[in-house]
Design an enzyme around this catalytic site. Structure first.
Site, PDB file in Angstrom:
ATOM      1  N   HIS A 305      26.542  36.940  33.143  1.00 56.55           N
ATOM      2  CA  HIS A 305      26.995  36.801  34.527  1.00 56.55           C
ATOM      3  C   HIS A 305      27.947  35.620  34.608  1.00 56.55           C
ATOM      4  O   HIS A 305      27.744  34.621  33.919  1.00 56.55           O
ATOM      5  CB  HIS A 305      25.802  36.567  35.462  1.00 56.55           C
ATOM      6  N   ASP A 362      21.560  44.111  37.480  1.00 60.90           N
ATOM      7  CA  ASP A 362      21.713  45.529  37.179  1.00 60.90           C
ATOM      8  C   ASP A 362      20.922  46.002  35.974  1.00 60.90           C
ATOM      9  O   ASP A 362      20.884  47.190  35.692  1.00 60.90           O
ATOM     10  CB  ASP A 362      23.201  45.849  36.964  1.00 60.90           C
TER      11      ASP A 362
HETATM   12  N1  ACO Z   1      27.319  41.420  25.671  1.00 59.91           N
HETATM   13  C1  ACO Z   1      27.826  40.736  24.625  1.00 59.91           C
HETATM   14  N2  ACO Z   1      28.555  39.623  24.747  1.00 59.91           N
HETATM   15  C2  ACO Z   1      28.804  39.168  25.980  1.00 59.91           C
HETATM   16  C3  ACO Z   1      28.308  39.816  27.130  1.00 59.91           C
HETATM   17  C4  ACO Z   1      27.536  40.975  26.952  1.00 59.91           C
HETATM   18  N3  ACO Z   1      27.038  41.637  28.000  1.00 59.91           N
HETATM   19  N4  ACO Z   1      28.695  39.151  28.232  1.00 59.91           N
HETATM   20  C5  ACO Z   1      29.420  38.106  27.793  1.00 59.91           C
HETATM   21  N5  ACO Z   1      29.476  38.109  26.440  1.00 59.91           N
HETATM   22  C6  ACO Z   1      30.127  37.098  25.588  1.00 59.91           C
HETATM   23  C7  ACO Z   1      31.639  37.246  25.595  1.00 59.91           C
HETATM   24  O1  ACO Z   1      32.070  38.093  24.549  1.00 59.91           O
HETATM   25  C8  ACO Z   1      32.073  35.819  25.438  1.00 59.91           C
HETATM   26  O2  ACO Z   1      31.890  35.477  24.065  1.00 59.91           O
HETATM   27  P1  ACO Z   1      32.913  34.420  23.349  1.00 59.91           P
HETATM   28  O3  ACO Z   1      32.739  33.120  24.078  1.00 59.91           O
HETATM   29  O4  ACO Z   1      32.455  34.381  21.937  1.00 59.91           O
HETATM   30  O5  ACO Z   1      34.286  35.007  23.510  1.00 59.91           O
HETATM   31  C9  ACO Z   1      31.039  35.014  26.217  1.00 59.91           C
HETATM   32  O6  ACO Z   1      29.855  35.824  26.197  1.00 59.91           O
HETATM   33  C10 ACO Z   1      31.440  34.744  27.663  1.00 59.91           C
HETATM   34  O7  ACO Z   1      31.744  36.000  28.296  1.00 59.91           O
HETATM   35  P2  ACO Z   1      32.937  36.246  29.320  1.00 59.91           P
HETATM   36  O8  ACO Z   1      33.291  37.691  29.299  1.00 59.91           O
HETATM   37  O9  ACO Z   1      34.014  35.242  29.063  1.00 59.91           O
HETATM   38  O10 ACO Z   1      32.214  35.857  30.665  1.00 59.91           O
HETATM   39  P3  ACO Z   1      32.691  36.243  32.137  1.00 59.91           P
HETATM   40  O11 ACO Z   1      32.053  35.263  33.032  1.00 59.91           O
HETATM   41  O12 ACO Z   1      34.169  36.399  32.205  1.00 59.91           O
HETATM   42  O13 ACO Z   1      32.069  37.710  32.361  1.00 59.91           O
HETATM   43  C11 ACO Z   1      30.518  39.467  32.829  1.00 59.91           C
HETATM   44  C12 ACO Z   1      30.855  37.954  32.982  1.00 59.91           C
HETATM   45  C13 ACO Z   1      31.720  40.314  33.224  1.00 59.91           C
HETATM   46  C14 ACO Z   1      29.371  39.802  33.743  1.00 59.91           C
HETATM   47  C15 ACO Z   1      30.128  39.716  31.350  1.00 59.91           C
HETATM   48  O14 ACO Z   1      28.991  38.974  31.009  1.00 59.91           O
HETATM   49  C16 ACO Z   1      29.889  41.206  31.060  1.00 59.91           C
HETATM   50  O15 ACO Z   1      30.847  41.936  30.782  1.00 59.91           O
HETATM   51  N6  ACO Z   1      28.609  41.686  31.157  1.00 59.91           N
HETATM   52  C17 ACO Z   1      28.321  43.085  30.981  1.00 59.91           C
HETATM   53  C18 ACO Z   1      28.643  43.844  32.244  1.00 59.91           C
HETATM   54  C19 ACO Z   1      27.669  43.569  33.373  1.00 59.91           C
HETATM   55  O16 ACO Z   1      26.452  43.612  33.189  1.00 59.91           O
HETATM   56  N7  ACO Z   1      28.216  43.346  34.568  1.00 59.91           N
HETATM   57  C20 ACO Z   1      27.422  43.120  35.781  1.00 59.91           C
HETATM   58  C21 ACO Z   1      27.609  41.729  36.277  1.00 59.91           C
HETATM   59  S1  ACO Z   1      26.495  41.404  37.603  1.00 59.91           S
HETATM   60  C22 ACO Z   1      27.146  42.211  38.919  1.00 59.91           C
HETATM   61  O17 ACO Z   1      28.309  42.344  39.117  1.00 59.91           O
HETATM   62  C23 ACO Z   1      26.219  42.798  39.798  1.00 59.91           C
END
Ligand code: ACO
Length: 427
Positions: A305, A362
């Site tokens: 998140h 979620d």
């Molecule tokens: N699985 C694996 N790796 C992940 C995940 C994941 N679900 N989420 C983040 N990471 C990793 C990224 O690859 C990144 O790694 P790095 O630093 O080595 O490059 C690091 O964690 C940070 O992730 P970002 O994508 O930069 O974080 P951001 O804050 O931009 O994104 C998000 C947050 C979009 C929620 C992300 O965690 C994600 O895509 N999660 C899966 C989708 C999801 O569950 N979305 C629902 C969000 S809650 C809502 O809207 C109700």
């Protein structure tokens, strides 16, 4: 005493005021920066940018805290109901018994949609995604209600807010019926907000729906937990669309479009797809390895998140309720077992620990929806019904803010510098 920071440029130095809220980090006020120094700030994804003042919702992502109007989400989840929470988000205070009954009456008596709106569904193919229909049909509400369209009029804004909250379940259930090829059910005023929605979803002309208290309670809880989450992507979309003075129904349609994406509200549908693909607990390690592989686009859906770097408090509540709901509806769901084990393994894995990736709201919500008979492509629609209250509350707060201006970010231009036109025969 006013807090300030000094910013030193190549040839000048300016003093910027620091704004403090009641809680949370301070924010440096940079509104004069461009005028004084001729530079912008750069913050893709708004990671360090506060876009407004708001009194609606407070989140502390490090501590896993979520409060609506100051009330902890855990207390609201335990004691409140969705319409009471909707009132709280809109008006800032919990309602008295009289206010609650008045609000309930108004929302209940706005649940019908104009009959001609139902014809819009004929334009959609039978297998249209319900979120696609939600965007289109909600947007088309802007073609109705010319009696209350003056957004500068407080009473008009309130009427629009009531209509939006009231009609969203009716439109959502009509999307579902359109997919099934069944006639729509009209709302019933003797049922609760959630009970009426479940009946519109599941009753048919041949058989009425037997409302289960367990289903009503679970849906009510999920709606409370999804009702607001401060300046997330869809709420910011509603605010930005609304900042130009656009029609409120069109702004909510924009919010629905933003919510649909798998990085936002679409994740609940994607979680179930993922659990289905995992198929068995014995395959979890393979998927964890894929999630960690930077060459593989796969991510653990429902994990991570932007704000929570701790357990999402909503996920904690939903996880506990999953056990209850599955017991009450007497269902054994293999997906729940996979989800629990997946969480356990991920939370011990260095990759997820280091990056502070925890289950979000979620991760478990789809398992409850599934137990209630809601199909996967309707999960994000459930989210949209609940979040409409948050969107509307933020839209009302923004429009009534005397400092409100059109939202207009700037950019760092990285395209071609000036060049002269070359005629087509010489290219
Ligand atoms: N699985 C694996 N790796 C992940 C995940 C994941 N679900 N989420 C983040 N990471 C990793 C990224 O690859 C990144 O790694 P790095 O630093 O080595 O490059 C690091 O964690 C940070 O992730 P970002 O994508 O930069 O974080 P951001 O804050 O931009 O994104 C998000 C947050 C979009 C929620 C992300 O965690 C994600 O895509 N999660 C899966 C989708 C999801 O569950 N979305 C629902 C969000 S809650 C809502 O809207 C109700």
């Amino acid at each position: 005493m006013t807090k300030t920071v000094n910013l030193k440029g190549a040839s000048s130095e300016i003093t910027l005021e620091v704004r403090s809220g009641t809680e949370g980090p301070d924010a440096i006020d940079i509104t004069s920066l461009y005028g004084d120094m001729g530079v912008f700030t750069y913050d893709p994804g708004f990671v360090s940018t506060a876009s407004c003042h708001s009194k609606i919702t407070y989140i502390d992502g490090d501590e896993g805290i979520l409060r609506y109007r100051g009330y902890p989400i855990e207390q609201l989840a335990e004691h409140s109901d969705f319409l009471e929470v909707a009132y709280l988000l809109l008006y800032g205070e919990l309602p008295s018994a009289e206010q609650y009954s008045g609000f309930n009456h108004v929302i209940t008596h706005h649940t019908m949609i104009n009959e001609s709106l139902l014809h819009f569904f004929d334009g959609f193919h039978y297998d249209a995604h319900p979120m696609a229909m939600m965007v289109g049909v909600t947007g088309s509400l802007s073609a109705f209600y010319h009696d209350s369209i003056d957004i500068q009029n407080e009473r008009h804004r309130e009427i629009s807010a009531h209509r939006m909250i009231a009609k969203m379940p009716t439109i959502a259930a009509a999307c579902f019926k359109h997919n099934l090829g069944e006639p729509v059910n009209y709302p019933r005023n003797d049922l609760s907000y959630v009970g009426n929605f479940l009946r519109m979803m599941f009753a048919t002309p041949c058989e009425d729906y037997q409302l289960s208290p367990a289903a009503e309670k679970a849906m009510n809880l999920l709606f409370i937990l999804h009702a607001d989450h401060e300046q997330n992507a869809s709420t910011s979309t509603v605010r930005l669309a609304g900042s130009s003075g656009a029609n409120p129904f069109a702004c909510i349609a924009a919010g629905i479009a933003s919510l649909w994406g798998p990085a936002h509200g679409g994740a609940n549908e994607a979680v179930l797809d993922m659990l289905e693909e995992i198929e068995d607990v014995s395959n979890i390690d393979k998927f964890i390895a894929r999630a960690k592989d930077k060459d593989d686009p796969f991510r653990l859906m429902g994990f991570g998140h932007r704000v929570y770097k701790n357990y999402d408090p909503r996920a904690k509540i939903i996880r506990a309720v999953c056990h209850e709901v599955l017991e009450e509806v007497d269902t054994h769901d293999p997906f729940f077992e996979i989800a629990l084990r997946l969480e356990e393994i991920a939370l011990e894995d260095e990759y997820f620990v280091e990056r502070k990736l925890y289950p979000n709201v979620d991760f478990y919500s789809g398992i409850i929806y599934r137990a209630l008979g809601i199909p996967r492509n309707m999960f994000t629609v459930m989210f949209a019904i609940a979040r409409t209250t948050g969107w509307v509350a933020h839209w009302m707060e923004m429009i009534s803010d005397p400092k409100q201006r059109i939202g207009r970010p700037r950019q760092i231009y990285v395209g071609e510098p000036k060049r002269d036109y070359v005629s087509i025969t010489q290219r």
